[in-house]
Design a protein around this motif. Sequence first.
Motif, mmCIF file in Angstrom:
data_model
loop_
_atom_site.group_PDB
_atom_site.id
_atom_site.type_symbol
_atom_site.label_atom_id
_atom_site.label_comp_id
_atom_site.label_asym_id
_atom_site.label_seq_id
_atom_site.Cartn_x
_atom_site.Cartn_y
_atom_site.Cartn_z
ATOM 1 N N ASP A 70 0.804 -1.219 0.000
ATOM 2 C CA ASP A 70 0.000 0.000 0.000
ATOM 3 C C ASP A 70 0.841 1.275 0.000
ATOM 4 O O ASP A 70 0.281 2.380 -0.080
ATOM 5 C CB ASP A 70 -0.928 0.023 1.221
ATOM 6 C CG ASP A 70 -2.024 -1.028 1.136
ATOM 7 O OD1 ASP A 70 -2.585 -1.204 0.040
ATOM 8 O OD2 ASP A 70 -2.312 -1.678 2.168
ATOM 9 N N LEU A 71 2.163 1.142 0.100
ATOM 10 C CA LEU A 71 3.022 2.322 0.091
ATOM 11 C C LEU A 71 2.942 3.024 -1.263
ATOM 12 O O LEU A 71 3.043 2.394 -2.317
ATOM 13 C CB LEU A 71 4.467 1.931 0.396
ATOM 14 C CG LEU A 71 4.744 1.441 1.826
ATOM 15 C CD1 LEU A 71 6.139 0.833 1.916
ATOM 16 C CD2 LEU A 71 4.590 2.580 2.837
ATOM 17 N N VAL A 72 2.764 4.332 -1.217
ATOM 18 C CA VAL A 72 2.681 5.174 -2.417
ATOM 19 C C VAL A 72 3.874 6.126 -2.387
ATOM 20 O O VAL A 72 4.027 6.909 -1.449
ATOM 21 C CB VAL A 72 1.364 5.976 -2.440
ATOM 22 C CG1 VAL A 72 1.337 6.935 -3.628
ATOM 23 C CG2 VAL A 72 0.164 5.039 -2.466
ATOM 24 N N PHE A 73 4.702 6.076 -3.412
ATOM 25 C CA PHE A 73 5.945 6.846 -3.435
ATOM 26 C C PHE A 73 5.792 8.054 -4.353
ATOM 27 O O PHE A 73 5.418 7.920 -5.517
ATOM 28 C CB PHE A 73 7.100 5.958 -3.904
ATOM 29 C CG PHE A 73 7.386 4.817 -2.965
ATOM 30 C CD1 PHE A 73 8.216 4.991 -1.872
ATOM 31 C CD2 PHE A 73 6.798 3.574 -3.164
ATOM 32 C CE1 PHE A 73 8.469 3.945 -0.991
ATOM 33 C CE2 PHE A 73 7.049 2.517 -2.290
ATOM 34 C CZ PHE A 73 7.888 2.705 -1.201
ATOM 35 N N ILE A 74 6.101 9.243 -3.820
ATOM 36 C CA ILE A 74 5.929 10.475 -4.593
ATOM 37 C C ILE A 74 7.247 11.228 -4.750
ATOM 38 O O ILE A 74 7.252 12.400 -5.131
ATOM 39 C CB ILE A 74 4.873 11.392 -3.943
ATOM 40 C CG1 ILE A 74 5.365 11.943 -2.595
ATOM 41 C CG2 ILE A 74 3.551 10.658 -3.766
ATOM 42 C CD1 ILE A 74 4.479 13.052 -2.053
ATOM 43 N N GLN A 75 8.366 10.563 -4.493
ATOM 44 C CA GLN A 75 9.664 11.227 -4.516
ATOM 45 C C GLN A 75 10.132 11.512 -5.946
ATOM 46 O O GLN A 75 9.729 10.848 -6.897
ATOM 47 C CB GLN A 75 10.718 10.364 -3.803
ATOM 48 C CG GLN A 75 10.585 10.323 -2.296
ATOM 49 C CD GLN A 75 9.337 9.591 -1.824
ATOM 50 O OE1 GLN A 75 8.838 8.677 -2.476
ATOM 51 N NE2 GLN A 75 8.810 10.006 -0.685
ATOM 52 N N ASN A 76 11.017 12.500 -6.066
ATOM 53 C CA ASN A 76 11.677 12.749 -7.340
ATOM 54 C C ASN A 76 12.693 11.653 -7.621
ATOM 55 O O ASN A 76 13.161 10.962 -6.721
ATOM 56 C CB ASN A 76 12.386 14.105 -7.315
ATOM 57 C CG ASN A 76 11.414 15.260 -7.439
ATOM 58 O OD1 ASN A 76 10.442 15.177 -8.178
ATOM 59 N ND2 ASN A 76 11.681 16.337 -6.721
ATOM 60 N N GLY A 77 13.067 11.542 -8.879
ATOM 61 C CA GLY A 77 14.094 10.579 -9.254
ATOM 62 C C GLY A 77 13.499 9.309 -9.839
ATOM 63 O O GLY A 77 12.283 9.109 -9.869
ATOM 64 N N ILE A 160 14.995 17.386 -13.669
ATOM 65 C CA ILE A 160 15.726 17.681 -12.433
ATOM 66 C C ILE A 160 17.231 17.652 -12.681
ATOM 67 O O ILE A 160 17.965 18.575 -12.302
ATOM 68 C CB ILE A 160 15.360 16.663 -11.337
ATOM 69 C CG1 ILE A 160 13.898 16.791 -10.952
ATOM 70 C CG2 ILE A 160 16.244 16.853 -10.099
ATOM 71 C CD1 ILE A 160 13.396 15.623 -10.139
ATOM 72 N N SER A 161 17.694 16.599 -13.327
ATOM 73 C CA SER A 161 19.128 16.429 -13.536
ATOM 74 C C SER A 161 19.699 17.559 -14.385
ATOM 75 O O SER A 161 20.725 18.164 -14.041
ATOM 76 C CB SER A 161 19.402 15.081 -14.210
ATOM 77 O OG SER A 161 18.913 14.014 -13.433
ATOM 78 N N ALA A 162 19.045 17.858 -15.500
ATOM 79 C CA ALA A 162 19.575 18.841 -16.438
ATOM 80 C C ALA A 162 19.507 20.259 -15.876
ATOM 81 O O ALA A 162 20.501 21.001 -15.906
ATOM 82 C CB ALA A 162 18.808 18.757 -17.760
ATOM 83 N N GLU A 228 19.888 17.980 -4.021
ATOM 84 C CA GLU A 228 18.788 17.021 -4.173
ATOM 85 C C GLU A 228 19.135 15.970 -5.208
ATOM 86 O O GLU A 228 18.798 14.810 -5.069
ATOM 87 C CB GLU A 228 17.507 17.755 -4.571
ATOM 88 C CG GLU A 228 16.330 16.840 -4.888
ATOM 89 C CD GLU A 228 15.821 16.083 -3.677
ATOM 90 O OE1 GLU A 228 15.145 15.056 -3.856
ATOM 91 O OE2 GLU A 228 16.111 16.502 -2.541
ATOM 92 N N HIS A 229 19.840 16.374 -6.261
ATOM 93 C CA HIS A 229 20.226 15.411 -7.295
ATOM 94 C C HIS A 229 21.110 14.326 -6.694
ATOM 95 O O HIS A 229 20.981 13.150 -7.022
ATOM 96 C CB HIS A 229 20.965 16.136 -8.421
ATOM 97 C CG HIS A 229 21.376 15.241 -9.551
ATOM 98 N ND1 HIS A 229 20.465 14.522 -10.285
ATOM 99 C CD2 HIS A 229 22.592 14.935 -10.060
ATOM 100 C CE1 HIS A 229 21.094 13.824 -11.215
ATOM 101 N NE2 HIS A 229 22.385 14.048 -11.091
ATOM 102 N N HIS A 230 21.992 14.704 -5.767
ATOM 103 C CA HIS A 230 22.834 13.699 -5.120
ATOM 104 C C HIS A 230 21.991 12.723 -4.314
ATOM 105 O O HIS A 230 22.257 11.527 -4.292
ATOM 106 C CB HIS A 230 23.853 14.390 -4.199
ATOM 107 C CG HIS A 230 24.937 15.100 -4.957
ATOM 108 N ND1 HIS A 230 25.723 16.062 -4.386
ATOM 109 C CD2 HIS A 230 25.341 14.990 -6.246
ATOM 110 C CE1 HIS A 230 26.593 16.515 -5.285
ATOM 111 N NE2 HIS A 230 26.364 15.884 -6.417
ATOM 112 N N ARG A 231 20.949 13.226 -3.645
ATOM 113 C CA ARG A 231 20.086 12.327 -2.884
ATOM 114 C C ARG A 231 19.349 11.380 -3.814
ATOM 115 O O ARG A 231 19.162 10.212 -3.512
ATOM 116 C CB ARG A 231 19.080 13.131 -2.052
ATOM 117 C CG ARG A 231 19.694 13.829 -0.863
ATOM 118 C CD ARG A 231 18.624 14.131 0.169
ATOM 119 N NE ARG A 231 17.585 14.984 -0.343
ATOM 120 C CZ ARG A 231 17.603 16.305 -0.294
ATOM 121 N NH1 ARG A 231 18.643 16.938 0.211
ATOM 122 N NH2 ARG A 231 16.590 17.003 -0.764
#
Length: 237
Positions: A70-77, A160-162, A228-231
């Motif tokens: 049921d976990l919903v992931f909304i993170q970047n990457g 995000i990366s660019a 944040e990109h490193h994370r």
Amino acid sequence: MACSASASQAFTIVGGGRVGQAIADMGSGSDVVVGRGQRVEGPPGPIVVCTRNDDLQAVVDATAPERRQDLVFIQNGMLQPWLDARGLGENTQVLVYFAVAKKGDKPTDGKTDVNPEGLTAAYGKHAQAVADRLHSAGLSCKVLGKADFQRAMLEKLVWISAFMLVGAKHKATVGQVEVEHKGEMAALISELCAAGAAELGVGLAGGEVERLLAYARSVAHFPTAVKEHHRVKTVYQ
């Protein structure tokens, strides 16, 4: 406008920061908000994880095995390799294109002059429930199939990366990068999209450069940084 049953469904929300609080504020008041270090427990249904990428393992560990689906992931990457390695590859994921300036503020939708219908998208078991919750607050959210979601996820990662990399290089905001370094950005976006699509085995839809530059115009005031990109990179390990 009346809310659907799905829109009023109680969520468990992990993380009470800007985004977690905003999602809770969209609900009926029956959500359970779980803080850092607490056991992840709540009503049946979506468990929306509103934490930074480097907190994800702790959240999974704090969730009972029978509730992890049921976990919903909304993170970047690009979370997929990390999720696959933990048996969570089919979990719901959401690409968030709305912004919350500070805790308690209403979200600003990520609509652009190229995509006025909005860019936020969801995939998986609880995708419709999340979309209904966002729709109830006037925000956009598309429910996509797996291949379309992978393409959209790749585009968000490329954005995000660019933009963070080029912005940090030139000490510029997102808007300054889009205006002053458009040629550099277009070349980098095209290269990263092509490489990512080949790695994922998905075809590109076309128009990636235009879509991502348009999104930059909609958040022109955003700062750029590589922190944040490193994370985000840690989710591959």
